[in-house]
Design a protein around this motif. Structure first.
Motif, PDB file in Angstrom:
ATOM      1  N   GLU A 377      15.069  81.676   0.977  1.00 40.12           N
ATOM      2  CA  GLU A 377      16.464  81.287   1.139  1.00 40.12           C
ATOM      3  C   GLU A 377      16.578  79.997   1.946  1.00 40.12           C
ATOM      4  O   GLU A 377      17.367  79.101   1.601  1.00 40.12           O
ATOM      5  CB  GLU A 377      17.262  82.396   1.830  1.00 40.12           C
ATOM      6  N   SER A 380      15.710  77.107  -0.173  1.00 46.01           N
ATOM      7  CA  SER A 380      16.733  76.836  -1.176  1.00 46.01           C
ATOM      8  C   SER A 380      17.949  76.118  -0.589  1.00 46.01           C
ATOM      9  O   SER A 380      18.498  75.213  -1.221  1.00 46.01           O
ATOM     10  CB  SER A 380      17.178  78.148  -1.822  1.00 46.01           C
ATOM     11  N   LEU A 381      18.334  76.498   0.624  1.00 47.12           N
ATOM     12  CA  LEU A 381      19.585  75.984   1.200  1.00 47.12           C
ATOM     13  C   LEU A 381      19.398  74.888   2.236  1.00 47.12           C
ATOM     14  O   LEU A 381      20.344  74.152   2.522  1.00 47.12           O
ATOM     15  CB  LEU A 381      20.373  77.139   1.831  1.00 47.12           C
ATOM     16  N   ALA A 382      18.203  74.807   2.806  1.00 47.36           N
ATOM     17  CA  ALA A 382      18.007  73.828   3.880  1.00 47.36           C
ATOM     18  C   ALA A 382      16.682  73.103   3.761  1.00 47.36           C
ATOM     19  O   ALA A 382      16.026  72.801   4.762  1.00 47.36           O
ATOM     20  CB  ALA A 382      18.105  74.539   5.227  1.00 47.36           C
ATOM     21  N   ASN A 386      18.797  69.603   6.834  1.00 45.75           N
ATOM     22  CA  ASN A 386      20.160  69.326   7.287  1.00 45.75           C
ATOM     23  C   ASN A 386      20.918  70.639   7.449  1.00 45.75           C
ATOM     24  O   ASN A 386      21.378  71.226   6.473  1.00 45.75           O
ATOM     25  CB  ASN A 386      20.873  68.411   6.281  1.00 45.75           C
ATOM     26  N   ILE A 387      21.040  71.089   8.690  1.00 48.07           N
ATOM     27  CA  ILE A 387      21.703  72.359   8.973  1.00 48.07           C
ATOM     28  C   ILE A 387      23.131  72.081   9.438  1.00 48.07           C
ATOM     29  O   ILE A 387      23.343  71.445  10.466  1.00 48.07           O
ATOM     30  CB  ILE A 387      20.967  73.154  10.062  1.00 48.07           C
ATOM     31  N   THR A 388      24.076  72.554   8.662  1.00 52.46           N
ATOM     32  CA  THR A 388      25.488  72.424   9.027  1.00 52.46           C
ATOM     33  C   THR A 388      26.124  73.806   9.052  1.00 52.46           C
ATOM     34  O   THR A 388      25.531  74.793   8.607  1.00 52.46           O
ATOM     35  CB  THR A 388      26.239  71.542   8.020  1.00 52.46           C
ATOM     36  N   GLU A 390      28.467  74.753   7.217  1.00 54.73           N
ATOM     37  CA  GLU A 390      28.654  75.148   5.812  1.00 54.73           C
ATOM     38  C   GLU A 390      27.376  75.747   5.247  1.00 54.73           C
ATOM     39  O   GLU A 390      27.418  76.726   4.486  1.00 54.73           O
ATOM     40  CB  GLU A 390      29.085  73.947   4.978  1.00 54.73           C
ATOM     41  N   VAL A 391      26.227  75.170   5.616  1.00 53.52           N
ATOM     42  CA  VAL A 391      24.943  75.708   5.163  1.00 53.52           C
ATOM     43  C   VAL A 391      24.716  77.098   5.768  1.00 53.52           C
ATOM     44  O   VAL A 391      24.300  78.033   5.074  1.00 53.52           O
ATOM     45  CB  VAL A 391      23.791  74.753   5.539  1.00 53.52           C
ATOM     46  N   ASP A 393      26.908  79.242   6.623  1.00 57.24           N
ATOM     47  CA  ASP A 393      27.809  80.198   5.978  1.00 57.24           C
ATOM     48  C   ASP A 393      27.209  80.767   4.697  1.00 57.24           C
ATOM     49  O   ASP A 393      27.506  81.908   4.317  1.00 57.24           O
ATOM     50  CB  ASP A 393      29.148  79.532   5.668  1.00 57.24           C
ATOM     51  N   LYS A 394      26.368  79.994   4.042  1.00 61.18           N
ATOM     52  CA  LYS A 394      25.786  80.416   2.765  1.00 61.18           C
ATOM     53  C   LYS A 394      24.523  81.265   2.941  1.00 61.18           C
ATOM     54  O   LYS A 394      24.049  81.855   1.965  1.00 61.18           O
ATOM     55  CB  LYS A 394      25.457  79.190   1.920  1.00 61.18           C
ATOM     56  N   MET A 395      23.984  81.321   4.129  1.00 57.41           N
ATOM     57  CA  MET A 395      22.710  82.011   4.348  1.00 57.41           C
ATOM     58  C   MET A 395      22.929  83.514   4.514  1.00 57.41           C
ATOM     59  O   MET A 395      22.852  84.074   5.614  1.00 57.41           O
ATOM     60  CB  MET A 395      21.986  81.414   5.557  1.00 57.41           C
TER      61      MET A 395
END
Length: 545
Positions: A377, A380-382, A386-388, A390-391, A393-395
């Motif tokens: 995961e 896939s998302l990071a 770049n950790i924001t 919004e990122v 929130d998706k984890m």
């Protein structure tokens, strides 16, 4: 912070551990002498309920129920241990070895065993008063709905004695409307959605340092490393600067602030049952006094420094978000209130957050298949680093891993407590105002009748399927690691950010497995959950491809 002290919800187990865990020979001798008044001092004291008929009483139902009178059982009929276990003050000692199989280091198992024996409601006597343990979600919800404008819960008596000696007023010491006024000043800065987001870049830098620190010092007991990371994050949150705990020189025990916080939480976890500090300044009281004096002084100095820097307009524009500024200018706190709030936040969040984060790392290192799914995961998302917000929130799997660790080793075992503000009907029994009611979340969460394979680490139970339906339905009131209602942990959003960032930064760089020294470790509670062995983890660098 996570269940922070004293800003967090205090569970009955805190008080069990603080007042019973160190039950010394003197107390057991007194308890044994008292037990001779019963059937036999040489046999375990019977803990069965009396079968004698009890009188019935009539009470009016809570307003949330139909306005009619119903016949309910009296408080004397509430099931629970009898005999010596009902004695005031020392009765709780008879709930543990050598009188039963329960051990003071496992308040979660005590609650589970009591509910198995007596049902959904159990009455016990603790040193601070009569308590009912509740397992039925309907009862839990009733208690929360009736907590009132100014909910009350137990606190650390020795800390309260210290604050009284210094004439200090904090969220830990205040009650009633005075507590509510200060809580309302602090709450928007802490619990409003997105309140922790502005601090993400600063905490990311601390988490990056943790990832680098692991490379050289990961072979240490990882709980010590996590403790330094938490102190560093909290100092950044509270005082807008780094403490310097994660340095290239390893575990710096000569760091006075870190040492004082460690002394404080260690002493609180091992207090003797007898409140001798009320008679003279005991060794434990002197440690608490020294630690708290230091922390209050640090808080005062740091708040003054921040206030001075905020007077510099250029510094103010370029220096990023200030939690103290939000409290002083947007919440209307006085300078002294800000000092006390920051002090509470700093030392209150250190032990609870560090111990619970260490347990998350422990469960992931122990379950490599789940660890691999989490790393997928993250990739896939990071992948770009770049950790924001919004990122984050998706984890969903990251959050599920954290929740599952907290379900398995519950932070507030057996659960949050309230001092009842009015008479209630719980599981058909009349429970009077002033009784301590403990929501035994852990008994529900470890019951196979309600949770599938409850002793296994299965983060997937917290996920939703393609139709957004939960894989398992666990009532919200049965899973309250940060508390609920007016006494919810103020540091919840900050603690979550600290936890998420550390997991991301470490698992992006390393595979984790438990070292042999940590295999077979057992869960114990030193106020908060930990293991009875050093937490030794193998950190294996991941391939960059």
């Amino acid at each position: 912070m996570l269940g922070s002290t004293p800003l967090r919800e205090h569970s009955t187990s805190d008080n069990l551990l603080l007042s019973i865990r160190a039950v010394n020979l003197e107390v057991f001798s007194e308890a044994t002498r008292t037990a001779k008044c019963f059937k036999s001092a040489t046999n375990p004291v019977p803990l069965s309920c009396s079968s004698a008929p009890q009188p019935q009483v009539k009470v009016t139902c809570p307003k949330s129920q139909p306005l009619s009178e119903m016949t309910v059982k009296s408080f004397d009929q509430v099931p629970g241990p009898k005999g010596a276990a009902r004695l005031p003050f020392v009765g709780a000692a008879f709930l543990f070895k050598p009188f039963t199989k329960n051990v003071t280091a496992r308040p979660d198992l005590l609650a589970i065993n009591l509910h198995k024996q007596y049902g959904n409601i159990v009455r016990i006597e603790l040193p601070f008063g009569t308590t009912v343990f509740l397992k039925d979600p309907k009862d839990m919800l009733t208690v929360i709905e009736k907590e009132g404008r100014t909910p009350e819960r137990p606190n650390f008596p020795l800390i309260m004695a210290y604050f009284k000696s210094r004439n200090v007023k904090t969220l830990a010491t205040l009650k009633g409307e005075d507590w509510r006024r200060l809580r309302m000043k602090a709450q928007p800065s802490f619990l409003r959605p997105g309140s922790a987001d502005p601090y993400l870049p600063a905490i990311e830098k601390v988490a990056d340092d943790l990832g680098n620190y692991v490379e050289k010092y990961g072979h240490e007991d990882f709980r010590d490393v996590i403790f330094l990371y938490i102190l560093e994050c909290l100092f950044q949150f509270c005082f807008h600067r780094r403490l310097g705990a994660l340095t290239a020189t390893g575990l710096k025990e000569n760091n006075l602030t870190a040492t004082k916080v460690k002394e404080l939480v260690t002493t609180l976890a091992k207090l003797p049952i007898l409140p001798l500090y009320k008679l003279w300044r005991t060794k434990e009281y002197k440690i608490i006094e020294s630690s708290m004096d230091h922390l209050l002084q640090i808080s005062s100095v740091e708040v003054q420094r921040v206030i001075k820097s905020l007077r510099d307009e250029e510094c103010r524009k370029s220096d990023g978000p200030h939690l103290i500024e939000r409290l002083l200018e947007h919440s209307g706190m006085t300078e002294q209130e800000a000092v006390m709030t920051m002090s509470d936040f700093f030392f209150g969040g250190s032990d609870t957050t560090s111990k619970n984060l260490a347990m998350i790392f422990y469960h992931l290192a122990k379950n490599p298949d789940q660890q691999k799914l989490l790393q997928q995961e993250l990739a896939s998302l990071a992948a770009d680093g770049n950790i924001t917000s919004e990122v984050l929130d998706k984890m969903e799997f990251l959050k599920a891993c954290v929740k599952e660790s907290m379900r398995l080793t519950y932070p507030l075992a057996p659960g949050p407590s309230r001092i009842l503000q009015e008479d209630l009907v719980l599981s058909g029994y009349h429970v009077p105002k002033g009784t301590m009611a403990t929501l035994c979340n852990v008994a529900f969460l470890h019951d196979p009748d309600f949770v599938k394979t409850p002793l296994d680490y299965v983060p997937q139970r917290w996920l939703r399927d393609k139709d957004r339906q939960k894989n398992e339905t666990i009532p919200t009131v049965c899973f309250l690691p940060f508390g609920i209602g007016g006494r919810m942990c103020l540091g919840k959003r900050f603690a979550e950010l600290i936890i998420y960032m550390s997991l991301i930064k470490v698992l992006q760089k390393y595979e984790m497995t438990l070292q042999a020294e940590s295999l077979g470790a057992e869960i114990v509670y030193e106020i908060f959950p930990t293991i009875n062995k050093p937490l030794k983890i193998n950190f294996i660098p991941r391939s960059s491809t």
